[in-house]
Design an enzyme around this catalytic site. Structure first.
Site, PDB file in Angstrom:
ATOM      1  CB  SER A  17      57.370  29.696 -17.449  1.00 29.36           C
ATOM      2  OG  SER A  17      58.740  29.809 -17.771  1.00 29.36           O
ATOM      3  CG  ASP A  45      59.454  35.089 -13.994  1.00 30.17           C
ATOM      4  OD1 ASP A  45      58.842  35.959 -14.653  1.00 30.17           O
ATOM      5  OD2 ASP A  45      60.348  34.372 -14.476  1.00 30.17           O
ATOM      6  CG  ASP A  84      67.908  27.098 -13.488  1.00 29.62           C
ATOM      7  OD1 ASP A  84      68.246  26.050 -14.074  1.00 29.62           O
ATOM      8  OD2 ASP A  84      68.726  27.906 -13.011  1.00 29.62           O
ATOM      9  CD  GLU A  85      60.211  31.073 -14.535  1.00 27.44           C
ATOM     10  OE1 GLU A  85      60.156  32.111 -13.891  1.00 27.44           O
ATOM     11  OE2 GLU A  85      59.810  30.973 -15.707  1.00 27.44           O
ATOM     12  CG  LEU A  86      61.278  23.812 -19.075  1.00 27.65           C
ATOM     13  CD1 LEU A  86      59.769  23.851 -19.278  1.00 27.65           C
ATOM     14  CD2 LEU A  86      61.997  23.891 -20.429  1.00 27.65           C
TER      15      LEU A  86
END
Length: 965
Positions: A17, A45, A84-86
């Site tokens: 990420s 991503d 939001d990935e985190l």
């Protein structure tokens, strides 16, 4: 996106990420190449179209990775997508144990943790227009990830060297993690760590054999498989020999069996399907110079071990042989003393095992919580039962659960029975009968009590209990209690149901028992009846002659598993009890007196709780074998019989015999009585003048408000509970109670809501002070004072005291400080809201653990935080913690205070700090906390409770650089 179809692809997959514009393409390219060289797929991503929320494709990619690397840069927090990935990454770390690594790329870890500097400005900009909940979640996630120690870009002269180290660290972590096949097994990592400590993998001097022992379905083979998966790459040859159970019944003679087993092992380990051997020296011949890992699963016969691992010298240096079995004796016979005993999971772990199987998540969905608790209780935390039950109930509607659970409560699932029944079937017939007696009559009973109960039988009880323990069919606790889990009790039930009607020694079926009791159809074979009268739909009238044909009946247990006010079991006044009864357990006995023909000369235990009796019997009965007498809630019992002959009686429970007025003088003959409970005998006025029984250790008189004086009791008493008014007559003679260790004092305020109706009637006046002579109880370890509303101060207390609990004493303001040499450790003052400053200082300064009203962490706790978490600084060994709890509503239940530790963002487990009582307002818990080692980096402590009605609003720590107290 890389495929996740095979376990190997999944295991060597890493998600990265990062905020694209911040990170140099050369850095990412170099990192990707290093991963490829190590057989690792890197997924990110960059090829996924971005929207308002992260896509299902990305979520799946994160969850299917074994490791996530978070590259934190100055502008990382400027992207809600990254944030939001985190959140998803940290959710995977919590839910499935995903490893999270960090790279601080041009940003300081403290700026990430605290969201300060340029990093904090970017986060504020991103949060503009977002909800308070979104802001909170992102802020907490950044704090968590900032606490994970990682590589700092600014600390490296050469980027390439840092990338090589990252790739090497990732590879090492992947090589020491278990495959996806086992990652869903709750607690697997803890099991593996314990096993690896027994295996001494760093010792290459010789071979070692280690046992894994535990009951069927506990997870022994799964642990062995996970070990095989993790350790195989470190050995030259490996072999997993499964399903050895029953192989000794192949029809071969001993030599032929051993030859066959050795051939199977060598074929597997050498991968030669057509291999043939012709003598029993083949294993040492082929493997003596090889470093091998061999798993022997489900061993149930000594010949199997003699054939496959008779000597450690058969195998090369560094070899490890792991044996799983239910039979501890078998390991001892083979001189395997290095054994891991697999424990049952905790209730929390059991809940997670079941929920993952039933719901594919770690907790129960809304509305299913109580049903889940029923399953856990039914399965007694056995992992096999939890998983099978979970798959049986998966995707079933809430309405269907009741029917399925009712069926499973009465008959075992075939998969579970197939595994558990083998242990019972392989027992000697005498041990099978002992197993059934424990299942239906003696579960959770004291070991010695069971031996006394079976003293007149032909069973070798001592050896039988040892056999059942060795074969993991029962456990015996430290206190000596025999424990059998519910699923094995069900095995016993099914075993009885398979027997022919006329040959059954134990009756458990309702219809069959009713036929025996109403129609005199019993058999002389019957030795026990276990009758759950909750299952009765119609009234049953017991014939006067019902027990004549079952004269050998020794164990009669009539009980209720569900509350029901209806009395459906009726008996004749001239009913004749069997003459050889050793156990008479009859709940809600319907008569006003036991039959005049009752002769209890063999009786060891009499349990008649919740009965309609007004008296037990007339005259003196032969009671020399009686050891335990249970008359709990005999509300109509007006008198006790002459117990002169009960010279071996050890336990007598008269609690809530609310019509009882007098204890007869014959109690003076109970020279072996150890425990007497008379709590809430509200009308009790007369006890023998000389109550000085040398054997009496525990006496309960809580709620005996008509008793104004403490009886002349044994100087050997160790545990005593009383109403506060009895203290008014306390004299210097209490010095004679030199053995008293626990004293409970109860006032008029009810702290037990379940017994409210008892408190409302017959309460005595409250005392205003505790007598000064209490300080002379120089052996006292614990003093508990409950619901005394007029006590304003506490006097000097014994220096031997270790624990003082004061609950709901609303006028209490002061207490005398404890002397320097005092042994005091715990000071708990629940709902004592008038405590003065000096009293509060004594409580917080002189205790190891404390509990008292309060809204703020005391000043001496220099490190503090609002909310439920804070970080312990590095170089800490010992500290005190303080947690402020706030009830959301009036509490009626006890609750657990829990603490989870996180080091470098990874949870090291959650532990229970303390069971705390119900409270009416904010309270402080102060406790001592010791870490195993001094820390080279901070540990995050997260506090929580087992109650949804409790909030943690503040916490703090006080650090000790030497040992405390």
């Amino acid at each position: 996106m890389a495929s996740s179809s095979s376990p190997r692809t999944w295991r060597y997959r890493v998600f990265t990420s990062f905020h694209g514009p911040d990170v140099r393409k050369t850095f990412l390219s170099h990192l990707r190449k290093q991963f490829i060289c190590n057989g690792i797929t890197m997924f990110d991503d960059q090829g996924i179209e971005r929207g308002q929320t992260i896509s299902p494709e990305l979520t799946r990619g994160i969850r299917e990775s074994r490791i996530s690397i978070v590259v934190l840069s100055k502008n990382y927090a400027s992207s809600s997508w990254c944030l939001d990935e985190l959140l998803e990454i940290l959710k995977c770390k919590e839910d499935i144990g995903q490893i999270v690594m960090t790279i601080f790329y041009g940003v300081y870890p403290s700026h990430v943790r605290k969201q300060t500097g340029e990093f904090g400005i970017r986060l504020s900009e991103t949060c503009d227009g977002k909800t308070e909940e979104e802001r909170r979640r992102w802020s907490q996630a950044l704090n968590d990830v900032g606490n994970i120690a990682g590589e700092h870009f600014l600390n490296w002269d050469k980027e390439s060297k840092m990338v090589e180290k990252i790739a090497r660290d990732v590879s090492n972590k992947l090589n020491t993690t278990i495959s996806k096949d086992f990652e869903d097994m709750v607690g697997i990592e803890a099991h593996l760590q314990k096993m690896q400590s027994l295996l001494h993998l760093d010792n290459e001097d010789g071979a070692i054999i280690v046992g894994i022992c535990g009951p069927s379905g506990i997870g022994k083979t799964t642990i062995a498989r996970a070990l095989h998966s993790r350790l195989s790459s470190s050995f030259q040859l490996t072999c997993f020999m499964e399903n050895l159970k029953g192989s000794s019944n192949s029809g071969l003679d001993e030599y032929g069996l051993k030859l066959c087993l050795q051939q199977q092992l060598l074929s597997k380990i050498l991968n030669q399907n057509d291999l043939r051997i012709f003598h029993l020296g083949a294993i040492p011949e082929r493997l003596c110079d090889q470093k091998v890992l061999i798993i022997l699963a489900d061993v149930d016969d000594l010949q199997q071990l003699e054939a496959l691992a008779n000597e450690t010298s058969w195998f090369g240096p560094g070899s490890r042989i792991i044996v799983t079995t239910e039979d501890q004796e078998l390991l001892e016979q083979h001189d395997i003393n290095n054994t891991y005993h697999v424990d049952f999971p905790t209730t929390k772990e059991a809940r997670k095992i079941f929920c993952r199987s039933a719901f594919r998540q770690s907790s129960a969905p809304y509305g299913f919580e109580k049903l889940v608790e029923r399953v856990i209780k039914l399965c007694s935390n056995l992992p096999l039962g939890l998983r099978v039950m979970g798959s049986s109930l998966r995707r079933k509607k809430e309405d269907d659960w009741e029917s399925i659970l009712h069926r499973l409560e009465n008959s075992l699932d075939r998969k579970i029975e197939g595994v558990l029944r083998v242990g019972y079937d392989n027992l000697h017939k005498n041990d099978q009968f002992l197993f059934l007696l424990i299942a239906f009559f003696f579960n959770n009973q004291d070991n010695d009590h069971v031996k006394a109960m079976l003293g007149g039988s032909n069973l070798d009880v001592r050896y039988g209990l040892k056999t059942l323990t060795y074969k993991s069919l029962i456990q015996i606790s430290i206190k000596g209690e025999i424990m059998m889990h519910k699923l094995l009790q069900q095995v016993g039930k099914e075993a009885v149901q398979r027997q022919d009607n006329g040959k059954r020694q134990i009756l458990i079926d309702t219809d069959e028992i009713c036929d025996v009791l109403e129609n005199d159809s019993g058999s002389r074979n019957v030795m026990g009846i276990s009758f759950d009268i909750s299952t009765l739909l119609n009234d049953v009238y017991i014939s006067a002659e019902a027990f004549k044909r079952i004269r050998n009946l020794q164990f009669l247990s009539i009980y209720k598993t569900r509350f029901d006010t209806n009395v459906r079991l009726h008996l004749s006044e001239d009913m004749v009890f069997p003459p050889q009864l050793r156990l008479l357990h009859w709940e809600v006995y319907p008569g006003k007196c036991l039959p005049h023909t009752f002769r209890p000369e063999y009786l060891v235990e009499l349990n008649l709780r919740d009965n309609q009796l007004e008296k037990l019997w007339e005259g003196i009965q032969p009671l020399t074998n009686l050891k335990k007498m249970e008359l709990l809630r005999s509300c109509h019992l007006k008198e006790l019989p002459d117990l002169s002959d009960a010279t071996n009686l050890e336990v007598l429970n008269l609690a809530r015999c609310e019509s009882l007025v007098e204890i007869p003088p014959s109690f003076g003959n109970l020279h072996k009585l150890e425990k007497l409970i008379m709590d809430f005998c509200r009308k009790l006025k007369v006890v023998p003048t000389h109550f000085n029984l040398a054997s009496l250790e525990s006496l309960g008189m809580m709620g005996c408000w008509q008793l104004k004086k403490i009886p002349d009791i044994s100087t050997n008493i160790t545990t005593l509970s009383m109403t506060d008014t009895m203290l008014e007559d306390l004299t210097e003679s209490i010095r004679l109670w030199s053995g008293l260790q626990v004293l409970d004092i109860y006032g008029s305020v009810n702290i037990y809501h379940a017994t409210a109706e008892i408190y409302l009637e017959g309460r005595g006046a409250d005392i205003e002070k505790i007598p000064y002579c209490i300080k002379d109880l120089d052996g006292l370890k614990e003093l508990h004072i409950y619901g005394c509303p007029k006590i304003a101060s506490l006097p000097e207390l014994p220096s031997s005291l270790k624990r003082l609990i004061v609950d709901t004493c609303e006028s209490l303001e002061t207490l005398v400080p404890f002397p320097f040499e005092s042994a005091i450790e715990d000071l708990y003052f629940s709902n004592c809201f008038k405590l003065g400053q000096e009293a509060r200082r004594v409580i917080t300064k002189q205790s190891r653990d404390a509990w008292l009203p309060g809204r703020n962490v005391p000043a001496e706790f220099h490190h503090r935080a609002v909310g439920n978490s804070l970080t312990i600084p590095s170089d800490t060994y010992e500290c005190r913690i303080c947690v402020v709890i706030s009830p959301k509503q009036k509490m009626v239940e006890y609750f657990d205070l829990l603490c989870r530790q996180r080091k470098n963002g990874i949870s090291t487990g959650q532990k229970r700090l303390q069971l705390l009582p119900k409270v009416q307002a904010e309270h402080l818990f102060i406790g001592h906390f010791t870490l195993s080692d001094k820390l080279d980096s901070g540990v995050l402590l997260e506090f929580s409770t087992s109650s949804k009605d409790i909030a943690i609003i503040e916490c703090g720590i006080q650090i000790f650089h030497g040992h405390y107290r």
